[in-house]
Scaffold this motif. Structure first.
Motif, short mmCIF file in Angstrom:
data_model
loop_
_atom_site.label_atom_id
_atom_site.label_comp_id
_atom_site.label_asym_id
_atom_site.label_seq_id
_atom_site.Cartn_x
_atom_site.Cartn_y
_atom_site.Cartn_z
N ILE A 182 0.83 -1.20 0.00
CA ILE A 182 0.00 0.00 0.00
C ILE A 182 0.87 1.25 0.00
O ILE A 182 0.56 2.25 -0.66
CB ILE A 182 -0.94 0.00 1.23
CG1 ILE A 182 -1.91 -1.19 1.15
CG2 ILE A 182 -1.70 1.32 1.32
CD1 ILE A 182 -2.74 -1.22 -0.11
N ARG A 183 1.98 1.21 0.73
CA ARG A 183 2.88 2.36 0.82
C ARG A 183 3.32 2.82 -0.58
O ARG A 183 3.45 4.02 -0.84
CB ARG A 183 4.10 1.97 1.65
CG ARG A 183 5.15 3.06 1.78
CD ARG A 183 6.47 2.48 2.27
NE ARG A 183 6.35 1.93 3.60
CZ ARG A 183 6.48 2.63 4.72
NH1 ARG A 183 6.75 3.92 4.65
NH2 ARG A 183 6.37 2.04 5.90
N ASP A 184 3.55 1.88 -1.48
CA ASP A 184 4.02 2.22 -2.83
C ASP A 184 2.93 2.83 -3.70
O ASP A 184 3.22 3.41 -4.75
CB ASP A 184 4.57 0.96 -3.53
CG ASP A 184 5.87 0.48 -2.91
OD1 ASP A 184 6.56 1.29 -2.28
OD2 ASP A 184 6.18 -0.72 -3.07
N GLU A 185 1.67 2.68 -3.29
CA GLU A 185 0.56 3.15 -4.13
C GLU A 185 0.03 4.51 -3.68
O GLU A 185 -0.63 5.20 -4.45
CB GLU A 185 -0.60 2.14 -4.09
CG GLU A 185 -0.23 0.76 -4.61
CD GLU A 185 0.18 0.78 -6.06
OE1 GLU A 185 -0.47 1.49 -6.85
OE2 GLU A 185 1.16 0.09 -6.40
N VAL A 186 0.31 4.89 -2.45
CA VAL A 186 -0.20 6.16 -1.92
C VAL A 186 0.67 7.31 -2.42
O VAL A 186 1.90 7.22 -2.40
CB VAL A 186 -0.20 6.14 -0.37
CG1 VAL A 186 -0.59 7.51 0.19
CG2 VAL A 186 -1.16 5.07 0.14
N PRO A 187 0.06 8.42 -2.88
CA PRO A 187 0.85 9.57 -3.34
C PRO A 187 1.82 10.03 -2.25
O PRO A 187 1.46 10.10 -1.07
CB PRO A 187 -0.22 10.64 -3.62
CG PRO A 187 -1.45 9.85 -3.94
CD PRO A 187 -1.39 8.64 -3.06
N ALA A 188 3.04 10.35 -2.64
CA ALA A 188 4.09 10.67 -1.68
C ALA A 188 3.76 11.90 -0.83
O ALA A 188 4.17 12.00 0.32
CB ALA A 188 5.41 10.88 -2.41
#
Length: 203
Positions: free
Chosen positions: A166-172
């Motif tokens: 999920i961390r990789d999919e959420v906008p930074a």
């Protein structure tokens, strides 16, 4: 890499029959077929040739994640920058992850894309709330860069692995919170190795 023999469907709707197992031997002159030595000798090359022809028969399907070998499915995922897929995961889940990543690539980072990704990983419904929107000049809220994610479970993944994906999919730039069964298990900016919950005791 050899694919299993595949009976393909032709434009006419008919199925292409499987190749005769002695297709090369049957091309020998009648006099040579009658000799056991020639049959056995040619059979060596026939076996090698069959492997090559079967791969050629399947070339149209080698990029189809529904039938491609698992190792190729994971490699195809790397083409579209999908997160590395653990080969220990169930094969069906690996295929669905790559298929979903390809389908939602243009939606990545949006509420729609996040919802589809969550539903894929959790194998259940998901909710995504965010502060995004369209406002008139001067009417935008002071804080709109947030997203709240909710799922009933982490599916077949451990909590820590679920968080990493999920961390990789959420906008930074957005602050994110992940809830599993109404329990907060992750907030962006925190180390996933020390996530808040021992939900399901999978981590």
């Amino acid at each position: 890499m050899t694919l299993a023999p595949y009976v393909s469907q032709q434009p006419s709707g008919q199925l292409r029959p499987r190749r005769d197992p002695d297709w090369m031997v049957h091309q020998l002159p009648v006099q040579m077929v009658a000799h056991d030595f020639f049959r056995r000798f040619v059979s060596i090359f026939q076996e090698l040739g069959t492997t090559l022809l079967e791969d050629a028969d399947n070339i149209d399907h080698i990029l189809d994640v529904s039938v491609a070998p698992p190792e190729l499915v994971r490699w195809l995922g790397s083409w579209i920058s999908a997160a590395p897929i653990d080969e220990a995961l169930p094969e069906d889940l690996q295929r669905r992850m790559v298929r979903s990543a390809a389908r939602t690539l243009t939606w990545r980072g949006t509420a729609h894309g996040l919802r589809e990704f969550l539903e894929l990983l959790s194998d259940g419904p998901a909710e995504v709330e965010d502060g995004g929107g369209i406002w008139r000049s001067g009417d935008a809220p002071a804080d709109a860069a947030w997203v709240r994610l909710r799922v009933a479970s982490t599916g077949q993944l451990a909590v820590a692995e679920f968080i990493e994906r999920i961390r990789d999919e959420v906008p930074a730039h957005a602050r994110a919170e992940l809830y599993v069964a109404d329990e907060l298990v992750w907030r962006s900016g925190e180390d996933s190795g020390s996530h808040r919950s021992s939900y399901g005791r999978k981590a």
